[in-house]
Design an enzyme around this catalytic site. Structure first.
Site, PDB file in Angstrom:
ATOM      1  N   GLY A 135     -21.641 -31.135  15.135  1.00  0.00           N
ATOM      2  CA  GLY A 135     -21.645 -32.588  15.214  1.00  0.00           C
ATOM      3  C   GLY A 135     -23.016 -33.171  14.954  1.00  0.00           C
ATOM      4  N   TYR A 136     -23.395 -33.237  13.693  1.00  0.00           N
ATOM      5  CA  TYR A 136     -24.699 -33.783  13.314  1.00  0.00           C
ATOM      6  C   TYR A 136     -24.561 -35.111  12.560  1.00  0.00           C
ATOM      7  CZ  TYR A 136     -27.666 -29.692  14.454  1.00  0.00           C
ATOM      8  OH  TYR A 136     -28.374 -28.704  15.081  1.00  0.00           O
ATOM      9  N   SER A 137     -24.011 -35.063  11.344  1.00  0.00           N
ATOM     10  CA  SER A 137     -23.998 -36.228  10.457  1.00  0.00           C
ATOM     11  C   SER A 137     -23.208 -37.391  11.046  1.00  0.00           C
ATOM     12  CB  SER A 137     -23.415 -35.855   9.095  1.00  0.00           C
ATOM     13  OG  SER A 137     -24.226 -34.902   8.450  1.00  0.00           O
ATOM     14  N   GLU A 252     -29.174 -21.583   9.486  1.00  0.00           N
ATOM     15  CA  GLU A 252     -28.041 -21.881   8.616  1.00  0.00           C
ATOM     16  C   GLU A 252     -28.126 -21.152   7.282  1.00  0.00           C
ATOM     17  OE1 GLU A 252     -25.395 -25.837   7.646  1.00  0.00           O
ATOM     18  OE2 GLU A 252     -27.517 -26.074   8.044  1.00  0.00           O
ATOM     19  N   SER A 376     -28.437 -32.830   2.015  1.00  0.00           N
ATOM     20  CA  SER A 376     -28.235 -33.280   0.634  1.00  0.00           C
ATOM     21  C   SER A 376     -29.425 -32.903  -0.243  1.00  0.00           C
ATOM     22  CB  SER A 376     -28.046 -34.801   0.601  1.00  0.00           C
ATOM     23  OG  SER A 376     -29.256 -35.458   0.952  1.00  0.00           O
TER      24      SER A 376
END
Length: 394
Positions: A135-137, A252, A376
């Site tokens: 739950g980041y973005s 990651e 991104s």
């Protein structure tokens, strides 16, 4: 660091043979049809059989290889982890359903968790019994994690969470979510953030699938409206969420990237085979693009091996951002090339209604997401410019 594919009679050869033998024996019987299931744009495939496979891996000690032995891992060296992921990809074993738990939250709990948290959360991850999402973005923040507005406050011994997350991979099947949220009212940017572990299956949590170009829904929106988690389900102290979140991002991009590249190689080989079969390889422009794709995949591998050095030293450097930018842009171009070598046939669906996509079309459409998720391309360029090249902030 030597290329793990080299054969020199070393321990890596023995380990490679062990991994290959186990996969050969077990990708049979009930799991014979599991080969190739899952993957980008196909996360809906065979979830139950892949979950059973995850638990078999756990029983056999093939999950969490790099974790310390005291937490159920093998304390495997980075080069051994590379060998495992390479052999796993070569065997066309099903895509893992527990990779977020094993690769992201697990190492974070090992580094930042209390003894009680380690006892509670690590064994179910290792056994493939609990799945996690990230739950980041957020809709108004995107890849700018310092801009998150999801908030939480302590009420009667629980953290109560309100807010929205987006692009949450596999939230629809996850049991838990690690949530970066603001716990100090009035705080801004990196200050006042905390890292909470929140159960997904409770009132106050709503998951809405995001329909992608491929027609599938790996990504989701997650709404927290009074969702609760125990006061002890926080990693680090309140307000230290930024430090913990950055550590998670460092995990990651580890040894599994070389396994990922085996999958890339398989995709590129199929594109080349198509170009040879239909004669499009004779087109000088397409031929040049095919050659460039092959060259860049080799560069990607060498850069990944270089990155393994910093990971082995426990000091992931700018290579991780360079690698993410490079592979995601390359994979998007490969998707375009996969359709272009088919000519006009590339615009025709695999079947009539409901218009199933061909493999090339799925690659084209899903790879558009590669340059957005996990940081991104724009964010990666900023990181490289500011932290590696020392350029001023834009």
């Amino acid at each position: 660091m030597a290329d793990p594919a080299d054969h020199d009679g070393s321990r890596l050869d023995r380990f490679r043979a062990e991994v290959r033998g186990w996969l050969t024996r077990n990708l049979a019987g009930e799991f014979a049809g599991a080969r190739g299931l899952g993957g980008p744009g196909r996360e809906h495939e065979g979830h139950e059989v892949r979950l059973a496979w995850e638990r078999l891996l756990g029983e056999a000690g093939w999950t969490c290889l790099g974790w310390p032995v005291e937490h159920g891992g093998r304390d495997a060296a980075v080069d051994e982890q590379v060998v495992f992921f390479e052999e796993y990809a070569r065997a066309d074993a099903p895509q893992r359903v527990g990779h977020i738990g094993e690769g992201l939250i697990g190492p974070t709990i090992i580094d930042f968790g209390t003894d009680e948290q380690k006892r509670r959360f690590l064994p179910p991850i290792r056994r493939g019994e609990e799945l996690w999402c990230q739950g980041y973005s957020e809709p108004e923040a995107g890849s700018d994690l310092a801009g998150v507005q999801t908030r939480a406050e302590l009420v009667d011994g629980d953290w109560v969470v309100h807010g929205q997350k987006v692009w949450t991979s596999l939230a629809h099947v996850a049991d838990w979510c690690f949530v970066l949220c603001r716990t100090e009212p009035g705080s801004q940017r990196h200050k006042g953030l905390s890292y909470l572990l929140v159960p997904m299956r409770q009132p106050g949590v709503e998951v809405r699938p995001i329909i992608q170009l491929t027609g599938t829904s790996e990504f989701n929106e997650v709404f927290f409206d009074g969702a609760r988690t125990a006061a002890g389900n926080i990693l680090g102290a309140p307000g230290e969420g930024w430090r913990v979140a950055m550590a998670t991002l460092g995990y990651e991009r580890g040894a599994s990237t070389l396994g990922q590249q085996i999958g890339f190689r398989r995709e590129l080989d199929r594109v080349i085979e198509t170009a040879r079969a239909n004669g499009s390889a004779a087109d000088p422009i397409l031929r040049s693009r095919l050659a460039q794709a092959w060259i860049e995949l080799e560069i990607m591998r060498f850069n990944a091996l270089r990155t393994m050095r910093s990971l082995a030293a426990g000091e992931p450097g700018p290579e991780v951002s360079i690698a993410k930018l490079f592979w995601s842009e390359w994979h998007r171009r490969l998707g375009e090339l996969a359709v272009d070598v088919q000519g006009a046939a590339g615009m025709v669906a695999a079947s009539a209604e409901p218009y199933e996509l061909t493999a090339a079309q799925r690659l084209l459409l899903f790879s558009r997401a590669d340059t957005i998720y996990a940081g991104s391309s724009e964010i990666q360029r900023n990181i490289i410019a500011e932290r590696t090249l020392g350029l001023p902030r834009s």
